[in-house]
Scaffold this active site. Structure first.
Site, PDB file in Angstrom:
ATOM      1  N   ASP A   1     -89.721  61.128  48.312  1.00 56.69           N
ATOM      2  CA  ASP A   1     -88.961  61.131  47.061  1.00 56.69           C
ATOM      3  C   ASP A   1     -89.547  61.590  45.649  1.00 56.69           C
ATOM      4  O   ASP A   1     -90.258  59.761  44.603  1.00 56.69           O
ATOM      5  CB  ASP A   1     -87.834  60.184  46.728  1.00 56.69           C
TER       6      ASP A   1
ATOM      7  N   HIS B   1     -83.691  54.934  47.132  1.00 53.23           N
ATOM      8  CA  HIS B   1     -82.004  55.574  46.528  1.00 53.23           C
ATOM      9  C   HIS B   1     -81.058  56.147  47.836  1.00 53.23           C
ATOM     10  O   HIS B   1     -82.157  55.977  48.811  1.00 53.23           O
ATOM     11  CB  HIS B   1     -82.796  56.441  45.561  1.00 53.23           C
TER      12      HIS B   1
ATOM     13  N   CYS C   1     -77.888  53.682  42.628  1.00 57.17           N
ATOM     14  CA  CYS C   1     -77.878  54.101  43.767  1.00 57.17           C
ATOM     15  C   CYS C   1     -78.454  53.886  44.969  1.00 57.17           C
ATOM     16  O   CYS C   1     -79.561  53.976  45.403  1.00 57.17           O
ATOM     17  CB  CYS C   1     -77.687  55.510  43.881  1.00 57.17           C
TER      18      CYS C   1
ATOM     19  N   GLN D   1     -87.944  60.631  40.190  1.00 50.14           N
ATOM     20  CA  GLN D   1     -88.583  59.657  38.773  1.00 50.14           C
ATOM     21  C   GLN D   1     -90.427  59.555  38.207  1.00 50.14           C
ATOM     22  O   GLN D   1     -90.565  58.668  37.585  1.00 50.14           O
ATOM     23  CB  GLN D   1     -88.024  57.874  39.500  1.00 50.14           C
TER      24      GLN D   1
ATOM     25  N   LYS E   1     -84.200  65.744  35.692  1.00 51.28           N
ATOM     26  CA  LYS E   1     -85.400  64.671  35.248  1.00 51.28           C
ATOM     27  C   LYS E   1     -86.759  64.803  35.139  1.00 51.28           C
ATOM     28  O   LYS E   1     -86.832  63.775  34.458  1.00 51.28           O
ATOM     29  CB  LYS E   1     -85.194  63.335  36.666  1.00 51.28           C
TER      30      LYS E   1
HETATM   31  C1  LIG Z   1     -85.482  58.151  42.858  1.00 53.78           C
HETATM   32  C2  LIG Z   1     -84.068  58.880  42.958  1.00 53.78           C
HETATM   33  N1  LIG Z   1     -83.998  59.651  44.235  1.00 53.78           N
HETATM   34  C3  LIG Z   1     -83.300  60.958  44.219  1.00 53.78           C
HETATM   35  C4  LIG Z   1     -82.000  60.779  43.185  1.00 53.78           C
HETATM   36  C5  LIG Z   1     -81.144  61.677  43.412  1.00 53.78           C
HETATM   37  O1  LIG Z   1     -81.609  62.628  42.547  1.00 53.78           O
HETATM   38  P1  LIG Z   1     -80.136  63.777  42.132  1.00 53.78           P
HETATM   39  O2  LIG Z   1     -78.845  62.861  41.731  1.00 53.78           O
HETATM   40  O3  LIG Z   1     -81.043  64.325  41.144  1.00 53.78           O
HETATM   41  O4  LIG Z   1     -80.332  64.786  43.858  1.00 53.78           O
HETATM   42  C6  LIG Z   1     -82.778  59.619  42.144  1.00 53.78           C
HETATM   43  C7  LIG Z   1     -81.508  60.218  41.352  1.00 53.78           C
HETATM   44  O5  LIG Z   1     -81.381  59.690  39.945  1.00 53.78           O
HETATM   45  C8  LIG Z   1     -83.189  58.985  41.841  1.00 53.78           C
HETATM   46  O6  LIG Z   1     -84.091  58.311  41.182  1.00 53.78           O
END
Ligand SMILES: Cc1ncc(COP(=O)(O)O)c(C=O)c1O
Length: 409
Positions: free
Chosen positions: A203, A126, A367, A206, A229
């Protein structure tokens, strides 16, 4: 079709938002990788807090401030237990996964990275696990390099192994790809990275909505996620870090709460976790996340995960039988994310036509532009299933796809 082991209708009764019509059809919510819906327990915990306990935390000398502080810190304890972190001091509240990664990149990165150091991230990350590293690399002279990902969406572990050397100081990878659902072999990644002395950030945006993670067993240096999430509220995230690392990292932001003493001749900083929590925190958000964790602890998560996997298998089976539908992301191990394209149709147009039939999916590059560029596509249509989704909803998705095709092709 029903799944005998898991009472999905009982679970659905806990999520009020699911019971509505959108564009004249019962809502089919398949955008769970973007954000999960909230059970009554979370909505009630947040509204109870504002109705009964609202106050600023830590510094008040009155009953409401005490109650707010107790609930707020109890939520931190719940997160620590949920992750099996050794102590609640290692749970830092942030605004989300994005801010957690920015915190580590800015604080740890500026303190410990030097010219020539290497930061490895996977090609499927992401943007929030790419850009913060690029920002700190630009300041420190380190470089960000992509770990190759194959055509199915698996990390190329041989290539990763061959990239590792003593210059690699950080390996930052997603536990699960939001774009494709790939479950990455993070245990192996941690072991290999540690063998060359690199730190590892995972990270977890998910992963935690699908299964429990034990940060001590995983032995990662940092683990980050977003409450929204994980069936909790937006605006709140978590950074877990190893205590020795958090202790030597400088503060990320300055302000109230993160200090011990302030004077014009020099300021001293608070202990963990407060050193990284400048300003009034998201108290209601933390209490909401605590309620989400209680909710998850109260359901059979193994059966919930099996239900999600059954939904994925059923959906992918139907996808294979659908003319003109191409799956994007067919990794060996996947969570319940189905990314796809309809031949000859732009993903955004498919998304609009599904929405008109009450089916909520996400379209675009999710993203994760580098992996979309590698595949030579502008993006995908992504249906992401949670444990409250049903087989009937998968059927509704495919009926809606067939109808969309009659408009598009
Ligand atoms: C794998 C992953 N990392 C980071 C993020 C960023 O999360 P946030 O927008 O809640 O900070 C997301 C959000 O879609 C994600 O799916």
């Amino acid at each position: 079709m029903a799944d005998a082991a898991f009472d999905v209708e009982k679970i659905r009764a806990d999520f009020p938002i699911l019971h509505q019509q959108v564009n004249g059809q019962p809502l089919v919510y398949l955008d769970n990788a973007a954000t999960t819906q909230k059970p009554n327990a979370v909505i009630d915990a947040i509204s109870d807090y504002y109705r009964n306990d609202n106050s600023n935390v830590h510094r008040g000398a009155h009953a409401l401030a005490d109650r707010a502080t107790v609930k707020f810190e109890a939520a931190r304890e719940k997160v620590a237990a949920f992750l099996n972190a050794p102590s609640a001091r290692q749970i830092i509240w942030t605004r989300g996964t994005t801010e957690s990664i920015n915190l580590v990149a800015a604080s740890w990165g500026k303190a410990f990275l030097q010219p020539g150091d290497r930061i490895l991230v996977s090609a499927m990350e992401h943007h929030s696990n790419i850009v913060p590293w690029q920002l700190v690399a630009a300041i420190t002279g380190a470089k960000v390099e992509a770990i190759p990902v194959d055509a199915n969406g698996n990390i190329n572990m041989l290539a990763f192994d061959s990239m590792l050397d003593a210059h690699v100081k950080m390996v930052a990878v997603g536990h699960v790809s939001n774009a494709m659902g790939t479950i990455n072999p993070v245990e192996k990644i941690v072991t290999l990275a540690h063998a060359v002395g690199a730190r590892v950030l995972i990270d977890g945006a998910q992963s935690l909505s699908h299964w429990a993670v034990d940060v001590q067993a995983l032995n990662c240096d940092f683990y980050v996620f977003s409450a929204h999430k994980l069936f909790g509220p937006t605006g709140l995230g978590v950074l877990y870090g190893k205590e020795d690392l958090l202790n030597v990292m400088p503060p990320y932001q300055g302000g109230g709460e993160m200090i011990e003493t302030v004077s014009f001749s020099g300021t001293t900083f608070n202990q963990l976790p407060y050193k990284f929590e400048a300003g009034t925190p998201d108290i209601a958000g933390a209490i909401g996340l605590g309620a989400a964790i209680d909710y998850l602890n109260g359901i059979d998560r193994v059966a919930a995960a099996a239900h999600e996997q059954a939904l994925l298998r059923y959906a992918e089976g139907r996808a294979h039988a659908t003319q003109g539908l191409k799956l994007v992301g067919t990794a060996t191990h996947k969570t319940s994310v189905m990314s796809f394209l309809i031949e000859g149709a732009h993903p955004a147009d498919v998304g609009v036509l599904l929405d008109k039939q009450g089916v909520a999916v996400r379209t675009g590059n999710h993203c994760a532009q580098p992996i979309m560029d590698q595949f030579g596509i502008p993006g995908t249509v992504r249906a992401s299933f949670s444990f409250y989704n049903t087989f009937d909803e998968v059927d509704r998705l495919f009926a809606a796809i067939e109808k969309a095709k009659t408009f598009l092709l």
